[in-house]
Scaffold this active site. Structure first.
Site, PDB file in Angstrom:
ATOM      1  N   LYS A  13       0.847  -1.212   0.000  1.00 56.39           N
ATOM      2  CA  LYS A  13       0.000   0.000   0.000  1.00 56.39           C
ATOM      3  C   LYS A  13       0.879   1.258   0.000  1.00 56.39           C
ATOM      4  CE  LYS A  13      -2.143  -1.143   3.828  1.00 56.39           C
ATOM      5  NZ  LYS A  13      -1.480  -2.443   4.104  1.00 56.39           N
ATOM      6  N   ARG A  87     -10.404   0.584   7.686  1.00 54.76           N
ATOM      7  CA  ARG A  87     -10.071  -0.819   7.899  1.00 54.76           C
ATOM      8  C   ARG A  87     -11.245  -1.597   8.475  1.00 54.76           C
ATOM      9  NH1 ARG A  87      -4.251   0.362   8.534  1.00 54.76           N
ATOM     10  NH2 ARG A  87      -3.183  -1.596   8.780  1.00 54.76           N
ATOM     11  N   ARG A 127      11.597  -5.561   5.449  1.00 54.85           N
ATOM     12  CA  ARG A 127      11.360  -4.138   5.146  1.00 54.85           C
ATOM     13  C   ARG A 127      12.254  -3.246   6.015  1.00 54.85           C
ATOM     14  NH1 ARG A 127       5.525  -1.813   5.568  1.00 54.85           N
ATOM     15  NH2 ARG A 127       5.594  -2.950   7.534  1.00 54.85           N
ATOM     16  N   ARG A 153      10.633  -1.240  11.639  1.00 51.87           N
ATOM     17  CA  ARG A 153       9.401  -1.003  12.410  1.00 51.87           C
ATOM     18  C   ARG A 153       9.220  -2.022  13.529  1.00 51.87           C
ATOM     19  NH1 ARG A 153       4.608   0.237   8.138  1.00 51.87           N
ATOM     20  NH2 ARG A 153       3.475  -1.039   9.649  1.00 51.87           N
ATOM     21  N   ARG A 164      -0.824  -8.965  13.023  1.00 47.80           N
ATOM     22  CA  ARG A 164      -1.375  -7.991  12.062  1.00 47.80           C
ATOM     23  C   ARG A 164      -2.086  -8.707  10.915  1.00 47.80           C
ATOM     24  NH1 ARG A 164       3.875  -5.370  10.646  1.00 47.80           N
ATOM     25  NH2 ARG A 164       2.785  -4.150   9.095  1.00 47.80           N
TER      26      ARG A 164
END
Ligand code: AP5
Ligand code: ZN
Length: 209
Positions: A13, A87, A127, A153, A164
């Site tokens: 996203k 969401r 990431r 993160r 998640r």
């Protein structure tokens, strides 16, 4: 133009948001980025910080307020792209009400990026984000340049990633049919080079090229 990007954690996203916003000249509004910015500046409430870092979803009212304030800023007057909001169905209802109260603007398209779970896990664990520019990298597919100031993160730890992904699966059960019924939902394969995914998105929403 008002675009909404939905998809599981790691679907791309943020990566697609940057490419699409550059193409349409609209701002990216990411609730995740806004919350991480509040965390950095020490203004995020401790109970929200704990939920976020462990991979849970914040209560609807916490993010609806953020969106209500951000979408009335002057740079949003020609539209915007929402990344990570809504969401839940209550968030989607709140967005409709908000747009109606802001002069009756409407969502043009909701784009769902599809990527299978094993690849999502692989993307998230590798990431890294540049603290200064916000640029998103992947240690294997899109390695950061030397000198980048990298951030890992807190919610990209394997336990938080699993939580998640579970939260997303539970949440979309209702959100995707909500937009399907309104004939706004476009499903796009999110696997392949980022630029190829962008082409697919543009074709899906009838703006190829
Ligand atoms: P948020 O920041 O929205 O996180 P997320 O939905 O979990 O999504 P990500 O940012 O992890 O993934 P992405 O889809 O943006 O992928 P990216 O482009 O980075 O939310 C974080 C938290 O905030 C939530 O868990 C919750 O606590 C809270 N929150 C936020 N919004 C909320 C809301 N509305 N309600 C309640 N709580 C909320 O890409 C991932 C990786 O893949 C990168 O390494 C990238 O380089 C790589 N990659 C991307 N595209 C490709 C490609 N095509 N090929 C190969 N690699 C790729
Ligand atoms: Zn993101």
């Amino acid at each position: 133009m008002i675009l909404v990007l939905v998809g599981p954690p790691g679907a791309g996203k943020g990566t697609q948001a940057k490419l699409l916003c550059a193409r349409f000249g609209i701002p990216q509004i990411s609730t995740g980025d806004m919350l991480r910015e509040a965390k950095r500046s020490g203004t995020l409430e401790k109970r929200y910080l704990d939920i976020m870092d462990s991979g849970g979803l914040l209560p609807d009212e916490a993010v609806i307020g953020l969106i209500a304030r951000r979408t009335v800023e002057p740079d949003c007057s020609n539209g915007f792209l929402l990344d990570g909001f809504p969401r839940t169905v209550p968030q989607a209802d709140a967005l409709d009400e908000l747009l109606a109260s802001q002069g009756g603007t409407r969502i043009d398209a909701v784009i769902q990026l599809d990527v299978a779970r094993p690849l999502l896990e692989e993307r998230l664990i590798h990431r890294r984000t540049d603290k200064r520019s916000g640029q998103i990298y992947h240690l294997v597919y899109n390695p950061p340049p030397p000198g980048a100031e990298l951030e890992h993160r807190a919610d990209d730890r394997p336990e938080a990633v699993a939580k998640r992904l579970d939260a997303y699966e539970a949440m979309t059960a209702a959100l995707l049919p909500f937009y399907e019924q309104k004939k706004l939902l476009h499903r796009v394969d999110g696997v392949g080079k980022p630029e190829d995914v962008t082409h697919r998105v543009l074709s899906a929403i009838g703006r190829p090229g």
